[in-house]
Motif scaffolding. Structure first.
Motif, PDB file in Angstrom:
ATOM      1  N   TYR A 290     -10.014  20.007 -30.006  1.00 36.82           N
ATOM      2  CA  TYR A 290      -8.594  20.066 -29.694  1.00 36.82           C
ATOM      3  C   TYR A 290      -8.161  18.826 -28.934  1.00 36.82           C
ATOM      4  O   TYR A 290      -8.943  18.201 -28.217  1.00 36.82           O
ATOM      5  N   ALA A 291      -6.898  18.484 -29.127  1.00 36.58           N
ATOM      6  CA  ALA A 291      -6.286  17.364 -28.419  1.00 36.58           C
ATOM      7  C   ALA A 291      -5.567  17.901 -27.196  1.00 36.58           C
ATOM      8  O   ALA A 291      -4.808  18.865 -27.286  1.00 36.58           O
ATOM      9  N   GLY A 292      -5.796  17.268 -26.050  1.00 33.73           N
ATOM     10  CA  GLY A 292      -5.108  17.642 -24.819  1.00 33.73           C
ATOM     11  C   GLY A 292      -4.034  16.614 -24.509  1.00 33.73           C
ATOM     12  O   GLY A 292      -4.334  15.444 -24.264  1.00 33.73           O
ATOM     13  N   ILE A 293      -2.769  17.057 -24.518  1.00 40.01           N
ATOM     14  CA  ILE A 293      -1.618  16.162 -24.387  1.00 40.01           C
ATOM     15  C   ILE A 293      -0.869  16.495 -23.101  1.00 40.01           C
ATOM     16  O   ILE A 293      -0.600  17.660 -22.810  1.00 40.01           O
ATOM     17  N   GLY A 294      -0.479  15.472 -22.342  1.00 41.61           N
ATOM     18  CA  GLY A 294       0.347  15.683 -21.168  1.00 41.61           C
ATOM     19  C   GLY A 294      -0.427  15.533 -19.872  1.00 41.61           C
ATOM     20  O   GLY A 294      -1.649  15.363 -19.873  1.00 41.61           O
ATOM     21  N   PRO A 295       0.277  15.591 -18.734  1.00 48.04           N
ATOM     22  CA  PRO A 295      -0.352  15.361 -17.433  1.00 48.04           C
ATOM     23  C   PRO A 295      -1.440  16.391 -17.114  1.00 48.04           C
ATOM     24  O   PRO A 295      -1.183  17.595 -17.129  1.00 48.04           O
ATOM     25  N   GLY A 296      -2.642  15.907 -16.842  1.00 43.87           N
ATOM     26  CA  GLY A 296      -3.731  16.784 -16.454  1.00 43.87           C
ATOM     27  C   GLY A 296      -4.362  17.557 -17.597  1.00 43.87           C
ATOM     28  O   GLY A 296      -5.151  18.477 -17.364  1.00 43.87           O
ATOM     29  N   ALA A 297      -4.057  17.212 -18.838  1.00 48.74           N
ATOM     30  CA  ALA A 297      -4.640  17.917 -19.981  1.00 48.74           C
ATOM     31  C   ALA A 297      -6.030  17.387 -20.277  1.00 48.74           C
ATOM     32  O   ALA A 297      -6.333  16.215 -20.048  1.00 48.74           O
ATOM     33  N   HIS A 298      -6.908  18.267 -20.758  1.00 48.05           N
ATOM     34  CA  HIS A 298      -8.212  17.811 -21.215  1.00 48.05           C
ATOM     35  C   HIS A 298      -8.405  18.212 -22.666  1.00 48.05           C
ATOM     36  O   HIS A 298      -7.741  19.123 -23.163  1.00 48.05           O
ATOM     37  N   GLY A 299      -9.272  17.479 -23.358  1.00 50.96           N
ATOM     38  CA  GLY A 299      -9.478  17.736 -24.769  1.00 50.96           C
ATOM     39  C   GLY A 299     -10.920  17.525 -25.169  1.00 50.96           C
ATOM     40  O   GLY A 299     -11.744  16.998 -24.406  1.00 50.96           O
ATOM     41  N   ARG A 300     -11.235  17.967 -26.361  1.00 49.11           N
ATOM     42  CA  ARG A 300     -12.531  17.724 -26.990  1.00 49.11           C
ATOM     43  C   ARG A 300     -12.248  17.239 -28.405  1.00 49.11           C
ATOM     44  O   ARG A 300     -11.793  18.010 -29.247  1.00 49.11           O
ATOM     45  N   LEU A 301     -12.490  15.947 -28.636  1.00 51.18           N
ATOM     46  CA  LEU A 301     -12.191  15.341 -29.925  1.00 51.18           C
ATOM     47  C   LEU A 301     -13.450  14.782 -30.560  1.00 51.18           C
ATOM     48  O   LEU A 301     -14.265  14.152 -29.882  1.00 51.18           O
ATOM     49  N   ASN A 302     -13.596  14.994 -31.855  1.00 51.93           N
ATOM     50  CA  ASN A 302     -14.649  14.329 -32.604  1.00 51.93           C
ATOM     51  C   ASN A 302     -14.115  12.986 -33.070  1.00 51.93           C
ATOM     52  O   ASN A 302     -13.144  12.911 -33.833  1.00 51.93           O
ATOM     53  N   VAL A 303     -14.729  11.914 -32.578  1.00 52.93           N
ATOM     54  CA  VAL A 303     -14.336  10.556 -32.932  1.00 52.93           C
ATOM     55  C   VAL A 303     -15.493   9.966 -33.723  1.00 52.93           C
ATOM     56  O   VAL A 303     -16.533   9.605 -33.160  1.00 52.93           O
ATOM     57  N   GLY A 304     -15.332   9.910 -35.046  1.00 52.73           N
ATOM     58  CA  GLY A 304     -16.476   9.557 -35.896  1.00 52.73           C
ATOM     59  C   GLY A 304     -17.521  10.652 -35.776  1.00 52.73           C
ATOM     60  O   GLY A 304     -17.233  11.835 -35.942  1.00 52.73           O
ATOM     61  N   GLU A 305     -18.757  10.258 -35.449  1.00 48.24           N
ATOM     62  CA  GLU A 305     -19.827  11.241 -35.292  1.00 48.24           C
ATOM     63  C   GLU A 305     -20.044  11.623 -33.835  1.00 48.24           C
ATOM     64  O   GLU A 305     -20.949  12.395 -33.519  1.00 48.24           O
ATOM     65  N   ALA A 306     -19.219  11.101 -32.943  1.00 45.52           N
ATOM     66  CA  ALA A 306     -19.362  11.394 -31.512  1.00 45.52           C
ATOM     67  C   ALA A 306     -18.309  12.398 -31.075  1.00 45.52           C
ATOM     68  O   ALA A 306     -17.218  12.469 -31.646  1.00 45.52           O
TER      69      ALA A 306
END
Length: 409
Positions: A290-306
């Motif tokens: 998931y993408a975390g958007i905005g002040p203080g948001a956190h996310g977990r994104l797959n960027v390529g294989e990482a």
């Protein structure tokens, strides 16, 4: 197993793995889905128990300026993530219902431009009863919101005052009625195990909540969070919360009443009618991306294989300045090792009644969990292994943190 410590109540504000696939959208479908979290950080007042990233300002924020910043950060996160289909969007806070419906609509348009929304996308907005108006809710519905989550917190006027809430029970119930008239999907939160709360009072309060005929309830035990006003009172001996045995009795009663009413727990603190689970939170708990958007948001994104853990600047004005200068407000972007991902998957997934897939966990960890650890927990009646799926049984949820510690050791 006699040394297991009680598990503090857990809240759905934590992280989210997809395996390596040629098509990232296929990876999302195979491993928890993809969602977008949007944080609106402003509140009318700071509740004494709250440690979320929320801020009170003397004058309303410039929503047009924030819309432009949200658009820029969404575009930046899209460049990181690559193409995705968003199955869920969640507006959290803070108090997102302080946003104008047009602001919500503009942000949803930007999300859809970046990550096309699935036809059946779940789009949730958190609201406080003090900011609920029928016209405003119709505006959110027209903007695309199809699910609302209300911060009711208590159905007792004295307890609402003690919790620092600005609404009354009558206002809360009116807000629920307005929400039900505007949206097919409605949830609300309650806090229990409050100071001086006895089982009989909680049973009456919970039964009244169930009578509102909502499809979903989030029921959290009160915890003393660092840095809150309640922590100061608790440290000074001026706030006494139920002990472990009392809290356990309240938890057991909660499970009995909600199950009997057709709202069983599908997660340690969340209850729903069949098919009414919060799909966005399932992205977290099933360890999706998931993408975390905005002040203080956190996310977990797959960027390529990482897999990247992202965190944005917490202060709203500082976040705004960073986005305007750099196109994003990220202050930390960490590549997670596969064992770290395995630990996160376990931490999130065992909160669910459905449990976790141990084959997926082993692929991430690089090794299976020692069978003896599972066998010891199973012999105590705390977990059950069904094929490759490990589930925590009802007696295990009050000591969930200790179970996770045993399995992840």
């Amino acid at each position: 197993m006699q040394t297991l410590a009680p598990t503090p109540p857990l809240r759905p504000d934590a992280p989210a793995v997809a395996g390596v696939h040629a098509d990232p959208r296929a990876a999302d479908a195979a491993a928890g889905g993809f969602g977008v979290y949007v944080h609106w950080p402003f509140c009318l007042a700071k509740c004494p128990y709250c440690d979320f990233n929320s801020h009170v300002r003397q004058s309303p924020p410039d929503q047009a300026r924030f819309i432009a910043a949200f658009r820029r950060e969404i575009a930046y996160m899209r460049d990181l993530s690559g193409p995705r289909t968003a199955g869920t969007v969640f507006f959290g806070g803070g108090t997102p219902s302080l946003m104008a419906p047009g602001t919500v609509g503009a942000i949803l348009e930007a999300v859809n431009d970046a990550w096309p929304l699935a036809k059946d996308a779940e789009i949730t907005l958190e609201a406080n009863p003090t900011s609920v108006e029928a016209e405003r809710f119709r505006g959110y519905r027209a903007a695309g919101v199809n699910r609302v989550s209300l911060g009711v917190q208590a159905l007792d006027d004295g307890e609402l005052k003690a919790l620092g809430r600005m609404h009354s029970v009558d206002e809360a119930l009116a807000a629920v009625a307005i929400a039900r008239s505007a949206f097919e999907r409605v949830s609300f939160d309650l806090i229990y195990a409050r100071p001086r709360q006895n089982p009989q009072d909680w049973a009456r309060e919970l039964s009244r909540a169930i009578d509102q005929d909502c499809e979903h309830l989030s029921l959290y035990q009160l915890t003393i969070e660092p840095g809150t006003a309640f922590e100061k009172l608790y440290s000074a001996g001026k706030l006494i919360i139920p002990d472990d045995d009392h809290s356990r009795a309240l938890w057991d009663m909660t499970q009995e009443i909600t199950t009997a009413a057709g709202l069983p727990a599908y997660e340690i603190s969340n209850h729903a009618r069949p098919g009414a689970q919060a799909r966005h939170n399932l992205v977290y708990w099933r360890y999706g991306t998931y993408a975390g958007i905005g002040p203080g948001a956190h996310g977990r994104l797959n960027v390529g294989e990482a897999r990247h853990a992202t965190f944005t600047e917490r202060n709203p004005e500082a976040w705004l300045a960073k986005v305007e200068a750099n196109g994003h407000g990220i202050v930390s972007r960490e590549t997670l090792t596969r064992p770290e991902q395995a630990d996160e998957m376990l931490l999130m997934g065992l909160r669910l009644a459905e449990g976790v897939d141990l084959d997926r966990h082993a692929r991430l960890a690089g090794k299976p969990i020692a069978p003896g650890r599972i066998a010891d927990l199973a012999s105590e009646g705390l977990v059950v292994l069904e094929g490759a799926r490990l589930r925590v049984l009802p007696p295990g949820f009050p000591v969930l943190n200790a179970i996770i510690g045993t399995l992840a050791a």
